[in-house]
Structures are given as C-alpha cells and as structure tokens.
Design a protein around this motif. Structure first.
Motif, PDB file in Angstrom:
ATOM      1  N   MET A  88       1.718  49.706  50.482  1.00 22.24           N
ATOM      2  CA  MET A  88       0.444  49.790  49.744  1.00 22.24           C
ATOM      3  C   MET A  88       0.462  48.764  48.614  1.00 22.24           C
ATOM      4  O   MET A  88       1.296  48.837  47.708  1.00 22.24           O
ATOM      5  CB  MET A  88       0.272  51.195  49.140  1.00 22.24           C
ATOM      6  CG  MET A  88       0.264  52.338  50.138  1.00 22.24           C
ATOM      7  SD  MET A  88      -1.088  52.221  51.306  1.00 22.24           S
ATOM      8  CE  MET A  88      -0.296  51.440  52.686  1.00 22.24           C
ATOM      9  N   THR A  89      -0.470  47.819  48.671  1.00 23.76           N
ATOM     10  CA  THR A  89      -0.556  46.804  47.622  1.00 23.76           C
ATOM     11  C   THR A  89      -1.964  46.221  47.543  1.00 23.76           C
ATOM     12  O   THR A  89      -2.568  45.944  48.587  1.00 23.76           O
ATOM     13  CB  THR A  89       0.472  45.662  47.843  1.00 23.76           C
ATOM     14  OG1 THR A  89       0.090  44.527  47.059  1.00 23.76           O
ATOM     15  CG2 THR A  89       0.589  45.243  49.299  1.00 23.76           C
ATOM     16  N   GLN A  91      -2.630  43.402  47.002  1.00 24.35           N
ATOM     17  CA  GLN A  91      -2.562  42.027  47.525  1.00 24.35           C
ATOM     18  C   GLN A  91      -2.592  41.997  49.048  1.00 24.35           C
ATOM     19  O   GLN A  91      -2.553  40.934  49.668  1.00 24.35           O
ATOM     20  CB  GLN A  91      -1.267  41.352  47.045  1.00 24.35           C
ATOM     21  CG  GLN A  91      -1.160  41.293  45.548  1.00 24.35           C
ATOM     22  CD  GLN A  91       0.135  40.639  45.080  1.00 24.35           C
ATOM     23  OE1 GLN A  91       0.793  39.918  45.816  1.00 24.35           O
ATOM     24  NE2 GLN A  91       0.503  40.906  43.842  1.00 24.35           N
ATOM     25  N   SER A 113       4.582  53.693  48.840  1.00 21.09           N
ATOM     26  CA  SER A 113       3.594  53.774  47.783  1.00 21.09           C
ATOM     27  C   SER A 113       4.208  53.213  46.495  1.00 21.09           C
ATOM     28  O   SER A 113       5.250  53.694  46.053  1.00 21.09           O
ATOM     29  CB  SER A 113       3.282  55.266  47.662  1.00 21.09           C
ATOM     30  OG  SER A 113       2.546  55.503  46.552  1.00 21.09           O
ATOM     31  N   GLY A 114       3.553  52.208  45.901  1.00 24.77           N
ATOM     32  CA  GLY A 114       4.069  51.618  44.666  1.00 24.77           C
ATOM     33  C   GLY A 114       3.593  52.367  43.430  1.00 24.77           C
ATOM     34  O   GLY A 114       2.783  53.299  43.511  1.00 24.77           O
ATOM     35  N   GLY A 118       4.118  47.590  40.104  1.00 24.78           N
ATOM     36  CA  GLY A 118       4.337  47.265  41.515  1.00 24.78           C
ATOM     37  C   GLY A 118       5.824  47.315  41.839  1.00 24.78           C
ATOM     38  O   GLY A 118       6.576  48.096  41.243  1.00 24.78           O
ATOM     39  N   PHE A 119       6.252  46.448  42.777  1.00 24.15           N
ATOM     40  CA  PHE A 119       7.647  46.517  43.230  1.00 24.15           C
ATOM     41  C   PHE A 119       8.270  45.124  43.280  1.00 24.15           C
ATOM     42  O   PHE A 119       7.570  44.108  43.312  1.00 24.15           O
ATOM     43  CB  PHE A 119       7.723  47.165  44.619  1.00 24.15           C
ATOM     44  CG  PHE A 119       6.514  46.864  45.438  1.00 24.15           C
ATOM     45  CD1 PHE A 119       6.352  45.598  46.001  1.00 24.15           C
ATOM     46  CD2 PHE A 119       5.512  47.804  45.602  1.00 24.15           C
ATOM     47  CE1 PHE A 119       5.224  45.297  46.717  1.00 24.15           C
ATOM     48  CE2 PHE A 119       4.362  47.493  46.323  1.00 24.15           C
ATOM     49  CZ  PHE A 119       4.228  46.242  46.883  1.00 24.15           C
ATOM     50  N   SER A 132      -4.236  46.933  51.582  1.00 31.40           N
ATOM     51  CA  SER A 132      -4.983  47.226  50.358  1.00 31.40           C
ATOM     52  C   SER A 132      -6.189  48.088  50.709  1.00 31.40           C
ATOM     53  O   SER A 132      -6.790  47.929  51.763  1.00 31.40           O
ATOM     54  CB  SER A 132      -5.459  45.903  49.747  1.00 31.40           C
ATOM     55  OG  SER A 132      -6.399  46.148  48.733  1.00 31.40           O
ATOM     56  N   LEU A 133      -6.539  48.996  49.785  1.00 36.81           N
ATOM     57  CA  LEU A 133      -7.771  49.789  49.977  1.00 36.81           C
ATOM     58  C   LEU A 133      -8.998  48.948  49.684  1.00 36.81           C
ATOM     59  O   LEU A 133     -10.073  49.205  50.201  1.00 36.81           O
ATOM     60  CB  LEU A 133      -7.805  50.978  49.024  1.00 36.81           C
ATOM     61  CG  LEU A 133      -7.208  52.288  49.437  1.00 36.81           C
ATOM     62  CD1 LEU A 133      -7.829  53.404  48.612  1.00 36.81           C
ATOM     63  CD2 LEU A 133      -7.400  52.578  50.909  1.00 36.81           C
ATOM     64  N   VAL A 137      -7.648  47.427  41.438  1.00 34.97           N
ATOM     65  CA  VAL A 137      -6.278  47.890  41.208  1.00 34.97           C
ATOM     66  C   VAL A 137      -6.256  49.347  40.760  1.00 34.97           C
ATOM     67  O   VAL A 137      -6.936  49.721  39.804  1.00 34.97           O
ATOM     68  CB  VAL A 137      -5.563  46.992  40.170  1.00 34.97           C
ATOM     69  CG1 VAL A 137      -4.137  47.472  39.932  1.00 34.97           C
ATOM     70  CG2 VAL A 137      -5.541  45.546  40.646  1.00 34.97           C
ATOM     71  N   GLY A 140      -1.452  53.642  41.408  1.00 32.74           N
ATOM     72  CA  GLY A 140      -0.357  53.882  42.353  1.00 32.74           C
ATOM     73  C   GLY A 140      -0.844  53.893  43.781  1.00 32.74           C
ATOM     74  O   GLY A 140      -2.053  53.895  44.044  1.00 32.74           O
ATOM     75  N   GLY A 141       0.108  53.935  44.723  1.00 27.48           N
ATOM     76  CA  GLY A 141      -0.236  53.886  46.144  1.00 27.48           C
ATOM     77  C   GLY A 141      -0.478  55.246  46.771  1.00 27.48           C
ATOM     78  O   GLY A 141      -0.662  55.344  47.983  1.00 27.48           O
ATOM     79  N   PRO A 144      -4.216  55.521  48.124  1.00 29.72           N
ATOM     80  CA  PRO A 144      -4.293  54.753  49.383  1.00 29.72           C
ATOM     81  C   PRO A 144      -3.547  55.437  50.540  1.00 29.72           C
ATOM     82  O   PRO A 144      -4.055  55.489  51.658  1.00 29.72           O
ATOM     83  CB  PRO A 144      -3.650  53.412  49.016  1.00 29.72           C
ATOM     84  CG  PRO A 144      -3.910  53.268  47.549  1.00 29.72           C
ATOM     85  CD  PRO A 144      -3.859  54.654  46.986  1.00 29.72           C
TER      86      PRO A 144
HETATM   87  C1  LIG Z   1      -0.893  48.870  39.104  1.00 24.27           C
HETATM   88  S1  LIG Z   1      -0.588  48.567  40.808  1.00 24.27           S
HETATM   89  C2  LIG Z   1       0.329  47.050  40.736  1.00 24.27           C
HETATM   90  C3  LIG Z   1      -0.529  45.832  40.845  1.00 24.27           C
HETATM   91  C4  LIG Z   1       0.283  44.540  40.830  1.00 24.27           C
HETATM   92  N1  LIG Z   1       0.850  44.305  39.520  1.00 24.27           N
HETATM   93  C5  LIG Z   1      -0.608  43.367  41.207  1.00 24.27           C
HETATM   94  O1  LIG Z   1      -1.200  42.748  40.324  1.00 24.27           O
HETATM   95  O2  LIG Z   1      -0.742  43.077  42.406  1.00 24.27           O
HETATM   96  C6  LIG Z   1       0.639  49.764  41.206  1.00 24.27           C
HETATM   97  C7  LIG Z   1       0.703  50.148  42.656  1.00 24.27           C
HETATM   98  O3  LIG Z   1      -0.494  50.808  43.029  1.00 24.27           O
HETATM   99  C8  LIG Z   1      -0.776  50.600  44.400  1.00 24.27           C
HETATM  100  N2  LIG Z   1      -2.127  50.036  44.492  1.00 24.27           N
HETATM  101  C9  LIG Z   1      -2.930  49.684  43.465  1.00 24.27           C
HETATM  102  N3  LIG Z   1      -4.099  49.217  43.893  1.00 24.27           N
HETATM  103  C10 LIG Z   1      -4.082  49.286  45.227  1.00 24.27           C
HETATM  104  C11 LIG Z   1      -5.010  48.944  46.259  1.00 24.27           C
HETATM  105  N4  LIG Z   1      -6.194  48.417  45.981  1.00 24.27           N
HETATM  106  N5  LIG Z   1      -4.636  49.138  47.534  1.00 24.27           N
HETATM  107  C12 LIG Z   1      -3.429  49.645  47.852  1.00 24.27           C
HETATM  108  N6  LIG Z   1      -2.496  49.984  46.906  1.00 24.27           N
HETATM  109  C13 LIG Z   1      -2.819  49.812  45.627  1.00 24.27           C
HETATM  110  C14 LIG Z   1       0.294  49.666  44.932  1.00 24.27           C
HETATM  111  O4  LIG Z   1       1.256  50.423  45.631  1.00 24.27           O
HETATM  112  C15 LIG Z   1       0.850  49.033  43.674  1.00 24.27           C
HETATM  113  O5  LIG Z   1       2.189  48.647  43.828  1.00 24.27           O
END
Ligand SMILES: C[S@@+](CC[C@H](N)C(=O)[O-])C[C@H]1O[C@@H](n2cnc3c(N)ncnc32)[C@H](O)[C@@H]1O
Length: 224
Positions: A88-89, A91, A113-114, A118-119, A132-133, A137, A140-141, A144
C-alpha cells in the motif's frame, strides 16, 4: 479451508475490527468464504523495545518502517499457490475495478500496510504490485487494505445474495450505472421518470442505456 485468504501486515490490527461489522464482508467471514489473518508488525520488531521504525538516512521529517520486521513478517506467512503481495503506497498504481476482478481469482493476497512517513525503499522488493487508493495521502495503509478486502470479497462467488448486481453496476463495463429510483413516485416534488413505471421493458432498457451513456459522458470524460 476458506476460498480466499487475506494476510495483512500491519502495526494497527485493531483497525480491522471494522470488517466484523461490515455486512457482506462479515457474512463472508462467518461463512468461511474468506479468511483474514492479521500479522502484527510489532511482533517482529527488533531489540527489547520491538522497534519497527527509525529515522531516515539523510535527514527529513518523521520515521520510516524498517525493512527487517516487514521481511520477517512476510516470511512467516504460509504462501498459497496463487498468491500476490501488494504494497500500500500513494506512489503505487491507482486501483481500478479490473484489479479487484483480477485478484479475485487468486487464493491469497498478502497486503503490506505502511505507517508514519512510509517504509524503507527495500521493502518494495517484497511486492508484486504497489497499489494506491488514489492521488492523496492517508496516515496509513489500513483503510486501503480494508478497501481491497471489501472490493475483492464482494466479487467472490457466493458473497452477494444476487450475483446479477455485479453485472449491472458501474465499472463492470465501460459505463457508469443508470439512475435508480424506489418508492415513493413523487418525493418532495422530485418525480420518478414515467418510463420506469410504465412496465414497458423495451423502453426501460432503452432509457437506461441512454442514461448510462449520458452519465458516463458527464462524469468520466476520459473514458467515453
Ligand atoms: C503518510 S503515508 C506515507 C507517504 C510517503 N511519505 C509518500 O510521500 O509517498 C503512510 C502510509 O500510508 C499508506 N497510504 C497513504 N496514502 C495512501 C494511498 N493513497 N494509497 C495507499 N496507501 C496509502 C501507505 O502504506 C504509506 O506508507
């Protein structure tokens, strides 16, 4: 044995309590159509504090999930023959209905799930797909991951009372669904289109096809 296995690696397993109160999904769990195993990342943390995160090299805000605990959690999961690991990201590739359909023919989805910032980049090597959903942002994951569990489960044979609901709905084909009405015929001066109450099935079908096209053109210019 369940028809479909979800294994989720998460720091917040309690977030998944929601699936125990989610209608169709809860019924699928109770009927053993799906099995959801939550793997608490904390259990695989390092040292006496069970550390799962650390500061980013090069500086920057927040904490990153370390690779070690996530790799250990992933290695602890028994893999089924038709299995994919999803990361889940924000990106990742933006999830579509066709992805849910493709995954619904597997035996297992392992979802990572991050949290926090992130990770560590090396976690990406565990993933078959980065998902990505949408282009925004979340914290957390978990949401999603629940979304994927929900979207895949309703496609499994036996999950929905009427499987025809799947063929008529938006995103199954190129068009969005037509407008739907139920009783009363006149609600606060908003009237149900006459044709829907006419009993003329040919005319109703024609009206619905036109509405599907109109609605899709209005709301999804990119696909019509
Ligand atoms: C605050 S986010 C990290 C974002 C990361 N620093 C970046 O800029 O790409 C924390 C976690 O939430 C999850 N997450 C946040 N937005 C998401 C999305 N739109 N789709 C899927 N997972 C998401 C992911 O697992 C991610 O690692």
């Amino acid at each position: 044995m369940s028809n479909f296995n979800f294994d989720v690696i998460t720091l917040f397993p309690k977030a998944f309590d929601l699936i125990n109160n989610l209608g169709v999904i809860t019924r699928a769990l109770e009927n053993d159509l799906i099995n959801v195993k939550l793997h608490n990342l904390r259990k695989y943390g390092e040292g006496s504090y069970k550390q799962v995160d650390d500061k980013p090299y090069g500086g920057g805000s927040g904490m990153l999930l370390k690779p070690g605990p996530i790799y250990k959690a992933h290695e602890s999961i028994s893999k089924f023959p038709k299995s994919l690991t999803l990361l889940m990201t924000p990106q990742g590739k933006v999830m579509k209905q066709k992805d849910l359909r493709r995954w619904s023919s597997l035996d297992q989805l392992i979802i990572i799930s991050g949290q926090y910032e992130g990770f560590d980049e090396r976690v990406r090597y565990l993933a078959d797909e980065e998902i990505s959903l949408g282009d925004y942002v979340l914290t957390g994951g978990e949401i999603p991951a629940i979304t994927i569990i929900n979207g895949v489960t309703r496609l499994l044979p036996g999950a929905l009372g009427d499987p025809n609901s799947l063929t008529d709905e938006s995103h199954n084909g190129p068009f969005l669904e037509y407008p739907q009405y139920t009783r009363p015929p006149n609600f606060r001066e908003m009237k149900v289109p006459e044709v829907l109450m006419s009993g003329n099935h040919k005319e109703i079908k024609l009206w619905r096809e036109k509405q599907m096209l109109k609605r899709t053109q209005e709301r999804r210019q990119n696909i019509v």
